[in-house]
Scaffold this active site. Structure first.
Site, mmCIF file in Angstrom:
data_model
loop_
_atom_site.group_PDB
_atom_site.id
_atom_site.type_symbol
_atom_site.label_atom_id
_atom_site.label_comp_id
_atom_site.label_asym_id
_atom_site.label_seq_id
_atom_site.Cartn_x
_atom_site.Cartn_y
_atom_site.Cartn_z
ATOM 1 N N GLU A 96 -1.909 -6.770 7.134
ATOM 2 C CA GLU A 96 -0.821 -7.000 8.227
ATOM 3 C C GLU A 96 -0.367 -7.796 9.201
ATOM 4 O O GLU A 96 -1.477 -7.849 9.879
ATOM 5 C CB GLU A 96 -0.070 -6.147 8.635
ATOM 6 C CG GLU A 96 0.910 -5.355 8.679
ATOM 7 C CD GLU A 96 2.121 -5.617 8.876
ATOM 8 O OE1 GLU A 96 3.047 -6.580 8.516
ATOM 9 O OE2 GLU A 96 2.982 -4.831 7.800
ATOM 10 N N HIS B 111 0.973 -0.939 0.363
ATOM 11 C CA HIS B 111 -0.453 -0.121 0.016
ATOM 12 C C HIS B 111 0.841 1.521 -0.436
ATOM 13 O O HIS B 111 1.828 1.330 0.518
ATOM 14 C CB HIS B 111 -1.060 -0.136 0.743
ATOM 15 C CG HIS B 111 -0.139 0.363 2.683
ATOM 16 N ND1 HIS B 111 0.728 1.220 3.036
ATOM 17 C CD2 HIS B 111 0.063 -0.718 3.363
ATOM 18 C CE1 HIS B 111 0.985 0.804 4.527
ATOM 19 N NE2 HIS B 111 0.657 -0.378 4.217
#
Length: 211
Positions: free
Chosen positions: A82, A9
């Site tokens: 994550e 990202h």
């Protein structure tokens, strides 16, 4: 053989501050939005059969920028999140070292079965996170054999994929960069990841030159 672009990202305010995010849902900052648009422009001419993102908004925003050029929906998968760091999340690295010195030492020493203290969420070990991440990538590859996928995730997920492709032991130090909005090209072949290209970021510099 399935082609997989694994993409980190764009930047967030917490990335810029070196504040640990984990499962905390932080949006892209202004620089991250610029990175996402530059990434999307760089990938506009490539073909994708599916675009998949972590369900955290920093990854989903980045994927949406890519999807606008391809007329595809962004599918969400929480398994691409994550690693969850529990009580470490929201803290600067120096604050983690000060508040949780023993857990910090375990983390820095790559104790892969060590679990950080719980916070708002229960943390996970690196080994558990590694299995989760790779299971997700393998599952999407199995769903789209012979196709081309864009998976937008997080630095930790990219680290797991790199380690798997190089057959690295989990305890070894991380000696490779993982940059925001980078393009990382893999193939999934015979049940394993093969790395073709790592850390493509030329599109970000080009976008700056064009400002």
């Amino acid at each position: 053989m399935t082609s997989i672009l694994l993409i980190r990202h764009g930047e967030t305010a917490w990335n810029a501050d070196r504040r640990l995010q984990g499962h905390t849902d932080i949006p892209l900052n202004t620089e991250g939005e610029r990175q996402a648009e530059a990434l999307a422009a760089a990938l506009a001419g490539e073909r994708f059969d599916a675009i998949v993102a972590s369900d955290l908004q920093r990854a989903h925003q980045t994927a949406e920028a890519i999807a606008r050029h391809h007329g595809l929906p962004v599918q969400r998968d929480a398994r691409l999140r994550e690693r969850c760091y529990g009580a470490f999340e929201g803290l600067l690295y120096a604050e983690i070292a000060r508040r949780y010195p023993e857990d910090w030492e375990d983390w820095q020493a790559r104790q892969v079965d060590s679990v950080p203290p719980a916070g708002e969420r229960q943390a996970e070990s690196f080994r558990a996170f590694y299995r989760r991440s790779l299971d997700a990538v393998a599952d999407w590859a199995a769903r789209h054999p012979g196709k081309s996928l864009a998976l937008v995730a997080h630095g930790g997920v990219l680290e797991c994929a790199y380690r798997a492709a190089h057959n690295m032991v989990l305890e070894s130090p991380r000696s490779f960069p993982i940059r925001n909005a980078s393009i990382n090209r893999f193939r999934f072949h015979d049940g394993r990841l093969v790395l073709d290209s790592w850390g493509e970021t030329g599109h970000l510099a080009k976008a700056l030159d064009e400002l």
